[in-house]
Design a protein around this motif. Structure first.
Motif, PDB file in Angstrom:
ATOM      1  N   PRO A 178      -2.194  -3.498  -4.362  1.00 42.97           N
ATOM      2  CA  PRO A 178      -3.601  -3.181  -4.818  1.00 42.97           C
ATOM      3  C   PRO A 178      -3.936  -1.988  -5.656  1.00 42.97           C
ATOM      4  O   PRO A 178      -3.182  -0.937  -5.168  1.00 42.97           O
ATOM      5  N   LEU A 179      -4.830  -1.808  -6.613  1.00 44.38           N
ATOM      6  CA  LEU A 179      -5.010  -0.757  -7.491  1.00 44.38           C
ATOM      7  C   LEU A 179      -6.062  -0.031  -6.723  1.00 44.38           C
ATOM      8  O   LEU A 179      -7.323  -0.057  -7.237  1.00 44.38           O
ATOM      9  N   GLN A 180      -6.048   0.911  -5.856  1.00 43.24           N
ATOM     10  CA  GLN A 180      -7.041   1.437  -5.177  1.00 43.24           C
ATOM     11  C   GLN A 180      -6.820   2.951  -4.908  1.00 43.24           C
ATOM     12  O   GLN A 180      -7.435   3.658  -4.486  1.00 43.24           O
ATOM     13  N   PHE A 181      -5.607   3.409  -5.630  1.00 44.73           N
ATOM     14  CA  PHE A 181      -5.277   4.851  -5.535  1.00 44.73           C
ATOM     15  C   PHE A 181      -5.004   5.403  -6.931  1.00 44.73           C
ATOM     16  O   PHE A 181      -4.790   4.562  -7.848  1.00 44.73           O
ATOM     17  N   ASP A 182      -4.729   6.598  -7.045  1.00 46.47           N
ATOM     18  CA  ASP A 182      -4.368   7.379  -8.214  1.00 46.47           C
ATOM     19  C   ASP A 182      -2.916   7.181  -8.474  1.00 46.47           C
ATOM     20  O   ASP A 182      -2.060   6.578  -7.656  1.00 46.47           O
ATOM     21  N   GLU A 183      -2.524   7.234  -9.635  1.00 46.69           N
ATOM     22  CA  GLU A 183      -1.108   6.972  -9.981  1.00 46.69           C
ATOM     23  C   GLU A 183       0.100   7.574  -9.109  1.00 46.69           C
ATOM     24  O   GLU A 183       1.037   7.089  -8.743  1.00 46.69           O
ATOM     25  N   ALA A 184      -0.150   8.826  -8.906  1.00 50.98           N
ATOM     26  CA  ALA A 184       0.797   9.682  -8.120  1.00 50.98           C
ATOM     27  C   ALA A 184       1.004   9.093  -6.602  1.00 50.98           C
ATOM     28  O   ALA A 184       2.015   8.778  -6.102  1.00 50.98           O
ATOM     29  N   THR A 185      -0.188   8.646  -5.978  1.00 52.11           N
ATOM     30  CA  THR A 185      -0.295   7.972  -4.622  1.00 52.11           C
ATOM     31  C   THR A 185       0.367   6.849  -4.766  1.00 52.11           C
ATOM     32  O   THR A 185       1.002   6.388  -3.782  1.00 52.11           O
ATOM     33  N   THR A 186       0.059   6.045  -5.558  1.00 47.61           N
ATOM     34  CA  THR A 186       0.756   4.559  -5.963  1.00 47.61           C
ATOM     35  C   THR A 186       2.369   4.715  -6.067  1.00 47.61           C
ATOM     36  O   THR A 186       2.803   3.786  -5.281  1.00 47.61           O
ATOM     37  N   LYS A 187       2.748   5.756  -6.919  1.00 46.47           N
ATOM     38  CA  LYS A 187       4.164   5.744  -6.969  1.00 46.47           C
ATOM     39  C   LYS A 187       4.737   6.032  -5.810  1.00 46.47           C
ATOM     40  O   LYS A 187       5.800   5.668  -5.492  1.00 46.47           O
ATOM     41  N   THR A 188       4.074   6.902  -4.774  1.00 42.11           N
ATOM     42  CA  THR A 188       4.584   7.344  -3.577  1.00 42.11           C
ATOM     43  C   THR A 188       4.784   6.306  -2.621  1.00 42.11           C
ATOM     44  O   THR A 188       5.699   5.944  -1.982  1.00 42.11           O
ATOM     45  N   ILE A 189       3.581   5.485  -2.521  1.00 47.26           N
ATOM     46  CA  ILE A 189       3.624   4.220  -1.643  1.00 47.26           C
ATOM     47  C   ILE A 189       4.477   3.151  -2.099  1.00 47.26           C
ATOM     48  O   ILE A 189       5.201   2.436  -1.195  1.00 47.26           O
ATOM     49  N   GLU A 190       4.785   2.996  -3.266  1.00 48.06           N
ATOM     50  CA  GLU A 190       5.723   1.868  -3.795  1.00 48.06           C
ATOM     51  C   GLU A 190       7.056   2.093  -3.337  1.00 48.06           C
ATOM     52  O   GLU A 190       8.105   1.315  -3.439  1.00 48.06           O
ATOM     53  N   LEU A 191       7.462   3.571  -2.739  1.00 45.29           N
ATOM     54  CA  LEU A 191       8.825   3.755  -2.328  1.00 45.29           C
ATOM     55  C   LEU A 191       8.977   3.684  -1.046  1.00 45.29           C
ATOM     56  O   LEU A 191      10.051   3.933  -0.480  1.00 45.29           O
ATOM     57  N   ILE A 192       7.909   3.494  -0.385  1.00 46.63           N
ATOM     58  CA  ILE A 192       7.874   3.412   1.239  1.00 46.63           C
ATOM     59  C   ILE A 192       8.863   1.910   1.530  1.00 46.63           C
ATOM     60  O   ILE A 192       8.583   0.836   0.706  1.00 46.63           O
ATOM     61  N   ASP A 193       9.856   1.856   2.380  1.00 43.32           N
ATOM     62  CA  ASP A 193      10.581   0.841   2.635  1.00 43.32           C
ATOM     63  C   ASP A 193       9.781  -0.516   2.934  1.00 43.32           C
ATOM     64  O   ASP A 193      10.231  -1.177   2.441  1.00 43.32           O
ATOM     65  N   VAL A 194       8.745  -0.493   3.852  1.00 44.55           N
ATOM     66  CA  VAL A 194       8.042  -1.733   4.087  1.00 44.55           C
ATOM     67  C   VAL A 194       6.670  -1.563   4.207  1.00 44.55           C
ATOM     68  O   VAL A 194       6.286  -0.725   4.950  1.00 44.55           O
ATOM     69  N   LEU A 195       5.994  -2.426   3.554  1.00 44.48           N
ATOM     70  CA  LEU A 195       4.629  -2.328   3.930  1.00 44.48           C
ATOM     71  C   LEU A 195       4.120  -4.056   4.243  1.00 44.48           C
ATOM     72  O   LEU A 195       4.599  -4.847   3.901  1.00 44.48           O
ATOM     73  N   TRP A 196       3.133  -3.857   5.262  1.00 48.95           N
ATOM     74  CA  TRP A 196       2.373  -5.057   5.609  1.00 48.95           C
ATOM     75  C   TRP A 196       0.960  -5.048   5.162  1.00 48.95           C
ATOM     76  O   TRP A 196       0.306  -3.895   5.092  1.00 48.95           O
ATOM     77  N   LEU A 197       0.443  -5.820   4.232  1.00 44.18           N
ATOM     78  CA  LEU A 197      -0.874  -5.843   3.786  1.00 44.18           C
ATOM     79  C   LEU A 197      -1.600  -7.244   3.937  1.00 44.18           C
ATOM     80  O   LEU A 197      -0.748  -8.211   4.071  1.00 44.18           O
ATOM     81  N   GLU A 198      -2.751  -7.142   3.893  1.00 44.49           N
ATOM     82  CA  GLU A 198      -3.854  -8.008   4.193  1.00 44.49           C
ATOM     83  C   GLU A 198      -4.901  -7.911   3.322  1.00 44.49           C
ATOM     84  O   GLU A 198      -5.848  -7.015   3.331  1.00 44.49           O
ATOM     85  N   GLY A 199      -5.126  -8.879   1.964  1.00 50.34           N
ATOM     86  CA  GLY A 199      -5.827  -8.354   1.183  1.00 50.34           C
ATOM     87  C   GLY A 199      -5.340  -7.379   0.367  1.00 50.34           C
ATOM     88  O   GLY A 199      -4.293  -7.005  -0.090  1.00 50.34           O
ATOM     89  N   ASN A 200      -6.403  -6.523   0.173  1.00 53.73           N
ATOM     90  CA  ASN A 200      -6.371  -5.091  -0.467  1.00 53.73           C
ATOM     91  C   ASN A 200      -5.939  -3.948   0.552  1.00 53.73           C
ATOM     92  O   ASN A 200      -5.786  -2.638   0.007  1.00 53.73           O
ATOM     93  N   SER A 201      -5.842  -4.233   1.801  1.00 54.05           N
ATOM     94  CA  SER A 201      -5.620  -3.314   3.027  1.00 54.05           C
ATOM     95  C   SER A 201      -4.220  -3.354   3.430  1.00 54.05           C
ATOM     96  O   SER A 201      -3.547  -4.350   3.621  1.00 54.05           O
ATOM     97  N   ILE A 202      -3.616  -1.967   3.337  1.00 58.48           N
ATOM     98  CA  ILE A 202      -2.328  -1.825   3.975  1.00 58.48           C
ATOM     99  C   ILE A 202      -2.501  -1.900   5.606  1.00 58.48           C
ATOM    100  O   ILE A 202      -3.180  -0.953   6.083  1.00 58.48           O
ATOM    101  N   ILE A 203      -1.870  -2.827   6.160  1.00 62.96           N
ATOM    102  CA  ILE A 203      -1.943  -2.868   7.719  1.00 62.96           C
ATOM    103  C   ILE A 203      -0.753  -1.772   8.371  1.00 62.96           C
ATOM    104  O   ILE A 203      -1.172  -1.350   9.561  1.00 62.96           O
ATOM    105  N   ALA A 204       0.238  -1.559   7.719  1.00 67.47           N
ATOM    106  CA  ALA A 204       1.267  -0.941   8.302  1.00 67.47           C
ATOM    107  C   ALA A 204       2.301  -0.362   7.162  1.00 67.47           C
ATOM    108  O   ALA A 204       2.665  -1.269   6.349  1.00 67.47           O
ATOM    109  N   ALA A 205       2.885   0.585   7.373  1.00 64.71           N
ATOM    110  CA  ALA A 205       4.018   1.339   6.751  1.00 64.71           C
ATOM    111  C   ALA A 205       5.057   1.578   7.612  1.00 64.71           C
ATOM    112  O   ALA A 205       4.790   2.491   8.524  1.00 64.71           O
TER     113      ALA A 205
END
Length: 375
Positions: free
Chosen positions: A248-275
């Motif tokens: 989901p496009l809800q963060f700035d670019e630096a934050t998004t790039k960091t989140i993209e490298l987290i091993d596993v995410l669970w999401l519900e809609g635009n919300s990240i449930i767990a990382a």
């Protein structure tokens, strides 16, 4: 007499000098007589003395490409620009003894099993941690082995094709509104280079189990950008139901790039449930640093964070999460990170199989434990 055959004083030391293909070319273009390191490497740089040897390694293609002899004491210089994307002010004057064409450079993979630093690894699949920072002092035996291989490659070239894009790869500096200085986001391709193995690792197994669990519970799931091509026992990560290709496009670019490298995410809609960050190798820093970067950039972030690691590493996880550097964040990691052991995760997944689609993410609170140390 070649320098690796002997005749050198015992005070000579060998150091790793990391480059990307781009910074290596910039170094040569500037004359190949000054090398540099980051400001925070000044203390180590001062330990390097005239006569020491720097073994040049290109990270993108994972090859040793040259040998430099140090000709000066360390000095600081932020005025004379050599490299485009960083100053590298901790500097040394050098003499370039060998510079190989990239296609003739020596792959780390051809040497690793003979290197002491590789033999000492607890997990050989994590060899990439050996070439993550410089300058780094090397064992003399490793230094001599690498230098000999570089000279042999100069004398008897054995061309090996390489990926030009990886050769030209450079770290990306991005800005985020909550941090004044630029943030470096590790490149996904670099992470692919760091751990290459044909065997199923504990990390891959746990990553698969978390993705499958989240999917079975009805969530969308995200796997780290650099792990999309993985599979577990023939089951491709990309085939898991609910796996998504874009966040989901809800963060700035630096934050998004960091989140993209987290091993596993669970999401519900635009919300990240767990990382989830999975730590099964000799160091647990990669995941913790990613988590701390995320908290530093988004201090109001409200995402449950979990470190998943073997039971044998529990104490290490607790010690590291409680380090002062992580405790001084806007929201201390120990207060928002929880620990799950591999064994517990496997047992609970098996127990909940009959009703897995009915369970809620709160189950994670039951199978995890706080990282706050008891006094």
């Amino acid at each position: 007499m070649l320098l690796y055959e002997g005749g050198m004083g015992t005070s000579k030391n060998y150091w790793l000098n990391l480059f990307t293909g781009t910074t290596w070319q910039e170094f040569l273009k500037a004359g190949g007589n000054v090398t540099g390191f980051k400001e925070n490497r000044w203390t180590t740089t001062k330990r390097i003395k005239p006569g020491d040897y720097l073994l040049c390694y290109v990270t993108g293609i994972s090859r040793f490409i040259g040998v430099l002899e140090v000709t000066s004491e360390a000095f600081k210089d932020s005025e004379n620009k050599i490299w485009e994307f960083d100053t590298f002010p901790s500097r040394l004057q050098v003499k370039t003894l060998v510079k190989l064409d990239p296609k003739n450079a020596v792959p780390f993979s051809t040497l690793k099993k003979r290197l002491l630093m590789y033999q000492r690894l607890e997990n050989p699949a994590a060899w990439g941690i050996l070439v993550r920072g410089s300058p780094k002092k090397l064992d003399p035996e490793d230094g001599k082995l690498i230098i000999k291989a570089i000279y042999d490659a100069q004398k008897n070239p054995n061309p090996i094709s390489y990926d030009q894009k990886k050769f030209e790869m450079i770290p990306r500096y991005l800005r985020t509104k909550n941090i004044e200085t630029p943030v470096t986001i590790p490149d996904d391709k670099e992470d692919e280079i760091l751990v290459k193995t044909n065997e199923t690792t504990p990390h891959t197994e746990i990553q698969w189990l978390l993705l499958k669990l989240g999917s079975d519970m009805g969530f969308d799931v995200w796997v780290a950008r650099n792990d999309r091509s993985k599979d577990y026992k023939g089951n491709k990560f990309s085939d898991i139901s609910g796996i998504i290709n874009d966040l989901p496009l809800q963060f700035d670019e630096a934050t998004t790039k960091t989140i993209e490298l987290i091993d596993v995410l669970w999401l519900e809609g635009n919300s990240i449930i767990a990382a989830f960050e999975i730590e099964s190798t000799t160091s647990i820093y990669s995941g913790l640093l990613r988590m701390s970067d995320l908290v530093a950039m988004q201090p109001n972030l409200n995402i449950p964070l979990y470190i998943v690691a073997p039971e044998s590493r529990r104490e290490k996880v607790m010690q590291e999460v409680n380090r002062p550097t992580f405790s001084k964040l806007p929201l201390p990691l120990k207060e928002i990170c929880r620990y799950i052991s591999f064994k517990t995760l496997k047992i609970e997944i098996e127990n909940y199989k009959p009703i897995i689609k009915y369970i809620k993410p709160e189950i994670l609170d039951e199978i995890s434990e706080s990282c706050i140390e008891e006094l």
